[in-house]
Design a protein around this motif. Sequence first.
Motif, PDB file in Angstrom:
ATOM      1  N   UNK A 169      -8.921 -14.854 -12.332  1.00 27.12           N
ATOM      2  CA  UNK A 169      -9.837 -14.690 -11.211  1.00 27.12           C
ATOM      3  C   UNK A 169      -9.271 -13.670 -10.237  1.00 27.12           C
ATOM      4  N   UNK A 170     -10.110 -12.764  -9.779  1.00 29.46           N
ATOM      5  CA  UNK A 170      -9.763 -11.860  -8.687  1.00 29.46           C
ATOM      6  C   UNK A 170     -10.360 -12.426  -7.403  1.00 29.46           C
ATOM      7  N   UNK A 171      -9.531 -12.561  -6.376  1.00 24.70           N
ATOM      8  CA  UNK A 171     -10.018 -13.014  -5.068  1.00 24.70           C
ATOM      9  C   UNK A 171      -9.786 -11.890  -4.063  1.00 24.70           C
ATOM     10  N   UNK A 172     -10.868 -11.295  -3.619  1.00 24.92           N
ATOM     11  CA  UNK A 172     -10.800 -10.235  -2.612  1.00 24.92           C
ATOM     12  C   UNK A 172     -10.788 -10.895  -1.236  1.00 24.92           C
ATOM     13  N   UNK A 228     -11.669  -1.872  -7.805  1.00 22.04           N
ATOM     14  CA  UNK A 228     -11.440  -1.314  -9.134  1.00 22.04           C
ATOM     15  C   UNK A 228      -9.993  -1.553  -9.572  1.00 22.04           C
ATOM     16  N   UNK A 229      -9.067  -1.325  -8.649  1.00 22.13           N
ATOM     17  CA  UNK A 229      -7.650  -1.524  -8.963  1.00 22.13           C
ATOM     18  C   UNK A 229      -7.355  -2.998  -9.236  1.00 22.13           C
ATOM     19  N   UNK A 230      -7.935  -3.888  -8.446  1.00 21.68           N
ATOM     20  CA  UNK A 230      -7.696  -5.326  -8.633  1.00 21.68           C
ATOM     21  C   UNK A 230      -8.167  -5.791 -10.002  1.00 21.68           C
ATOM     22  N   UNK A 231      -9.333  -5.340 -10.409  1.00 22.47           N
ATOM     23  CA  UNK A 231      -9.854  -5.712 -11.729  1.00 22.47           C
ATOM     24  C   UNK A 231      -8.972  -5.138 -12.830  1.00 22.47           C
ATOM     25  N   UNK A 232      -8.572  -3.892 -12.682  1.00 20.42           N
ATOM     26  CA  UNK A 232      -7.677  -3.283 -13.673  1.00 20.42           C
ATOM     27  C   UNK A 232      -6.367  -4.046 -13.790  1.00 20.42           C
ATOM     28  N   UNK A 233      -5.823  -4.469 -12.653  1.00 23.80           N
ATOM     29  CA  UNK A 233      -4.583  -5.235 -12.674  1.00 23.80           C
ATOM     30  C   UNK A 233      -4.774  -6.599 -13.327  1.00 23.80           C
ATOM     31  N   UNK A 234      -5.906  -7.235 -13.091  1.00 21.90           N
ATOM     32  CA  UNK A 234      -6.178  -8.524 -13.737  1.00 21.90           C
ATOM     33  C   UNK A 234      -6.145  -8.379 -15.250  1.00 21.90           C
ATOM     34  N   UNK A 235      -6.765  -7.320 -15.750  1.00 18.15           N
ATOM     35  CA  UNK A 235      -6.792  -7.079 -17.194  1.00 18.15           C
ATOM     36  C   UNK A 235      -5.411  -6.707 -17.708  1.00 18.15           C
TER      37      UNK A 235
END
Length: 267
Positions: free
Chosen positions: A8-11, A72-79
């Motif tokens: 999960x990404x939490x902004x 965009x960076x947060x999603x990339x880092x999650x992956x």
Amino acid sequence: MRLANQTIVIIGGTGGIGRSASLACLQEGANLVVVGRQQQSIAAAQRCFDDHHVSDKVWVLDGDAAESATAEHAVQEAVRVFGRLDALYHVAGGSGRKFGDGPLHELTDEGIDFTLRLNLASVLYSNRAATKQFLAQGDGGSVVNLSSVLANHPSPRYFSTITYAATKAGIIGLTRSAASAYATNNIRFNVIAPGLVDTPMATRAVGNEAISEFACRKQPLDGGRVGKPTDMDGAAVFLLSNESKFVTGQVIEVDGGWSVTEGNLPE
């Protein structure tokens, strides 16, 4: 665990409602990428994760939600770190009062622009980034956006920041439109709309005796009180998890009764 092995990404996950949700998700087994903006808040969140012995399950990033590259960076880092993305919770937002948000006839251009970017453009950025990743993965996902009870139930006597209310209503429109558009892709979009909650953003309101009295009448549940960040956690975990796999386009008002109570104060 209800979120076991879910990423999960939490902004806006380092303070207030976001930090509480981060801990709740971690305790339910999630892997997290948490984005915060202020160094003090980020450091406090990291200490909190360390104290709960969950720091190996969470990746903390410094970023401004109002900049499109942040999500965009947060999603990339999650992956990159955890292999995939399962859900997004967008909590980040705030008041534009000090920049000129307020009653309609007193709004400044700066107040409008700042508040729209902080509270609505940021949600578009994060939801776009998550949706692109969900489509690439091909097996769905969940998006939860934080709005406000003021989107549908205004209180002009005490909460007169009209751009803020407009952005929070915009989040509901965004969420429902996206829910309709991506249901066939098994991507769910839902909203949590809090009442008055004791967070750093609400310091002005919570510290005002008249507003606190009003809130206790307007939010009569649990004896009548201002909300706590933990009050949002149950709804967040439910909507982020597969327990809500048949729920989309909904607004859950976690408001202590605000939306169904008059809350009038004697003059």
